[in-house]
Design an enzyme around this catalytic site. Structure first.
Site, PDB file in Angstrom:
ATOM      1  N   ASP A 201       2.922  11.642 -11.402  1.00  0.00           N
ATOM      2  CA  ASP A 201       3.035  10.454 -12.243  1.00  0.00           C
ATOM      3  C   ASP A 201       2.330  10.661 -13.594  1.00  0.00           C
ATOM      4  OD1 ASP A 201       3.892   7.590 -12.101  1.00  0.00           O
ATOM      5  OD2 ASP A 201       1.759   7.225 -12.449  1.00  0.00           O
ATOM      6  N   GLU A 264       6.238  13.837 -14.530  1.00  0.00           N
ATOM      7  CA  GLU A 264       6.859  12.715 -15.254  1.00  0.00           C
ATOM      8  C   GLU A 264       6.333  12.732 -16.691  1.00  0.00           C
ATOM      9  OE1 GLU A 264       7.282   7.875 -15.416  1.00  0.00           O
ATOM     10  OE2 GLU A 264       5.374   8.802 -14.958  1.00  0.00           O
TER      11      GLU A 264
HETATM   12  C1  GLC Z   1       4.904   5.816 -13.973  1.00  0.00           C
HETATM   13  C2  GLC Z   1       5.696   5.189 -12.854  1.00  0.00           C
HETATM   14  C3  GLC Z   1       5.718   3.705 -13.057  1.00  0.00           C
HETATM   15  C4  GLC Z   1       4.289   3.207 -12.997  1.00  0.00           C
HETATM   16  C5  GLC Z   1       3.415   3.928 -14.007  1.00  0.00           C
HETATM   17  C6  GLC Z   1       1.974   3.726 -13.702  1.00  0.00           C
HETATM   18  O1  GLC Z   1       5.536   5.652 -15.200  1.00  0.00           O
HETATM   19  O2  GLC Z   1       6.974   5.748 -12.785  1.00  0.00           O
HETATM   20  O3  GLC Z   1       6.502   3.053 -12.104  1.00  0.00           O
HETATM   21  O4  GLC Z   1       4.256   1.826 -13.249  1.00  0.00           O
HETATM   22  O5  GLC Z   1       3.616   5.321 -13.982  1.00  0.00           O
HETATM   23  O6  GLC Z   1       1.612   4.446 -12.562  1.00  0.00           O
END
Ligand code: GLC
Ligand code: MG
Length: 524
Positions: A201, A264
């Site tokens: 994440d 991500e």
């Molecule tokens: C990432 C996740 C999202 C979440 C954020 C905080 O972007 O995909 O769903 O709210 O991180 O963890």
């Protein structure tokens, strides 16, 4: 076969656990439910499932606020059920990828409770605590992704703590070696249980500016835009030191055979590709979200594909994503007819495709009435279109009560698009299209691993070539609703999104119907 690794050859499928299948009637999906539905993934032909977070959580951000990194939230099941799910998946040849949320924990995590207990806590430096700015107020002007300042005042200790997201999600201090060590042990905990990889994440946010400088104003921001984009986030993430931290995580993963690390990352392409790391020691797949964020037209997409391919470092394996739990669904963004073209694009581009659950049946964003809004992104800043509930609506399985998702009241409203069972019965449905495309890709070394070139746009038509040795495939996609005349090479048409299109030899002038995409096969 070929010498590709499983995650280069394969297709990844994202499951949002709350919304896939409920097994116990509480209206929230769970691990036992996912285990019941594995055959759907097998029949689709995907190779791996990625689960959004399943760890114990107060659910302020629906699992992205982890209170214990080494267990399963009771709403989803137990560690034993997790082990059973992994075993069932592996028995079917499916890999299991977990979400790993290292940037922040829940404010209920024992580490943070300890850290917050006072300036002398042994865990104080596990989080990012700062004194007020010289004139008072927050230490920097940084903004939370969910609205307002990224700093929360703690009156008891007279300092602020950083939260890039909700105040219930305090940011961990990744400059602290003890944090790194503890988190690396968390990875080992799950790797030892047999998980095949992680989707990490917000990996680009792990390290913040060492000097805590203010972010500058964004000259391109317009009234009505996301309030967070008023500032250019130069200092809240994507700092040079982050790559060393990521390399450390990668070393942990590489100590195990054949595991995958996805990051991500929402950054422009030149910065994104830095996350492959020095010598490839970063993420195997820094998620490439350009098919989500870019306007959907042939010219823009051709540019994106060319620029991305050109920017990849040596050995960097590409990847493409059409949707996820944070973004409006593809069928809502481009329309149901064009969603079929998007499926062809995702599954014929060079690199690993990631599908979002429900996109294979053409699910649309499901409007959520104000009294049923769950997502903090919407609750904190209502009416700006930032809410993510619409794309998290439960999977539609069949025509029984609650579409077969749950015997109880679903946590979010259900959509009205056809279910898996209905798509199953409908000839040429988007579900059949996805299956055919995945099967074609799986059987074809050129689509799996071949080079890409000839990426071009002509009016509404996007085209490119894939090639491996003497073998060639042409992919030609009409992104518009009007027919478009194109000149095709002498080749055999093997696939079309248009029901009834004759396969076989083509060449010369050809009319693509609106929203039609074709795949041709030729020899050099
Ligand atoms: C990432 C996740 C999202 C979440 C954020 C905080 O972007 O995909 O769903 O709210 O991180 O963890
Ligand atoms: Mg349940």
């Amino acid at each position: 076969m070929d010498d590709l690794l499983w995650w280069q050859r394969g297709v990844i499928y994202q499951v949002y656990p709350r919304s896939f299948q409920d097994s116990d009637g509480d209206g929230v999906g769970d691990l036992a439910g996912i285990a019941q539905r594995l055959d759907h993934l097998v029949s689709l032909g995907v190779d791996a499932l990625w689960l959004s977070p399943i760890q114990p959580s107060p659910m302020a951000d629906f699992g992205y606020d982890v209170a214990d990194y080494r267990d399963v939230d009771p709403i989803f099941g137990s560690l034993a059920e997790f082990d059973a799910l992994v075993a069932e998946a592996h028995r079917r040849g499916l890999r299991v990828i977990l979400d790993f949320v290292p940037n922040h924990s829940s404010d209920q995590h024992p580490w943070f409770l300890d850290s917050r207990s006072g300036r002398n806590s042994a865990k104080r430096d596990w989080y990012i605590w700062r004194d007020p700015a010289p004139g008072g107020g927050p230490p920097t002007n940084w903004l939370s992704h969910f609205g307002g300042s990224a700093w929360e005042w703690d009156a008891a200790s007279g300092q602020y703590y950083l939260h890039s997201f909700l105040k219930q999600q305090p940011d961990l201090n990744w400059r602290n070696p003890a944090v790194r060590g503890a988190m690396e042990d968390v990875l080992r905990f799950w790797l030892d249980r047999g998980v095949d990889g992680f989707r990490i994440d917000v990996i680009w946010l792990l390290i913040k500016d060492d000097k805590f400088r203010d972010n500058p104003a964004n000259p391109d921001w317009r009234e009505g835009g996301n309030p967070r984009d008023r500032l250019l986030d130069l200092y809240g993430g994507d700092r040079p030191e982050v790559h060393e931290v990521i390399a450390g995580l990668r070393r942990v993963i590489d100590a195990y055979d054949d595991r995958l690390m996805i990051g991500e990352i929402y950054l422009p392409v030149q910065r994104l590709v830095a996350y492959y790391g020095e010598g490839g020691g970063g993420a195997h797949l820094p998620f490439n979200f350009q098919l989500i964020t870019a306007p959907w037209n042939a010219g823009t997409l051709a540019g994106i594909i060319r620029d991305y391919e050109a920017a990849l470092p040596p050995g960097g394996w590409p990847n493409w994503v059409l949707g996820n739990h944070d973004q409006p669904r593809i069928a809502s963004r481009v329309g149901p007819a064009q969603a079929r073209v998007a499926a062809v694009l995702l599954l014929t581009l060079r690199g690993t495709p990631t599908l979002y659950y429900g996109d294979e049946i053409g699910m649309l964003d499901v409007p959520v009435p104000p009294d049923r809004v769950r997502d903090p992104a919407e609750r904190n800043q209502p009416g700006l279109g930032l809410g993510r509930d619409p794309q998290r609506s439960p999977m539609l399985w069949d025509t029984t009560r609650n579409a077969g998702f749950s015997s109880g009241e679903p946590w979010l409203p259900l959509g009205a698009t056809p279910s898996v069972a209905e798509r199953e019965a409908e000839p040429d449905s988007i579900l059949q299209l996805y299956r055919r495309l995945i099967a074609l890709r799986r059987a074809d070394p050129v689509l799996r691993g071949g080079a890409i070139d000839g990426v071009a746009a002509e009016g509404s038509v996007l085209r490119f070539r894939r090639s491996l040795g003497e073998q060639q495939r042409w992919v030609v996609l009409n992104l518009g609703q009007e027919p478009a005349g194109v000149t095709l090479p002498a080749a055999a048409l093997v696939f079309s999104t248009l029901p009834g299109r004759a396969t076989g030899p083509v060449g010369g002038r050809f009319e693509l119907r609106g929203h039609e995409a074709v795949i041709l096969r030729g020899d050099a």
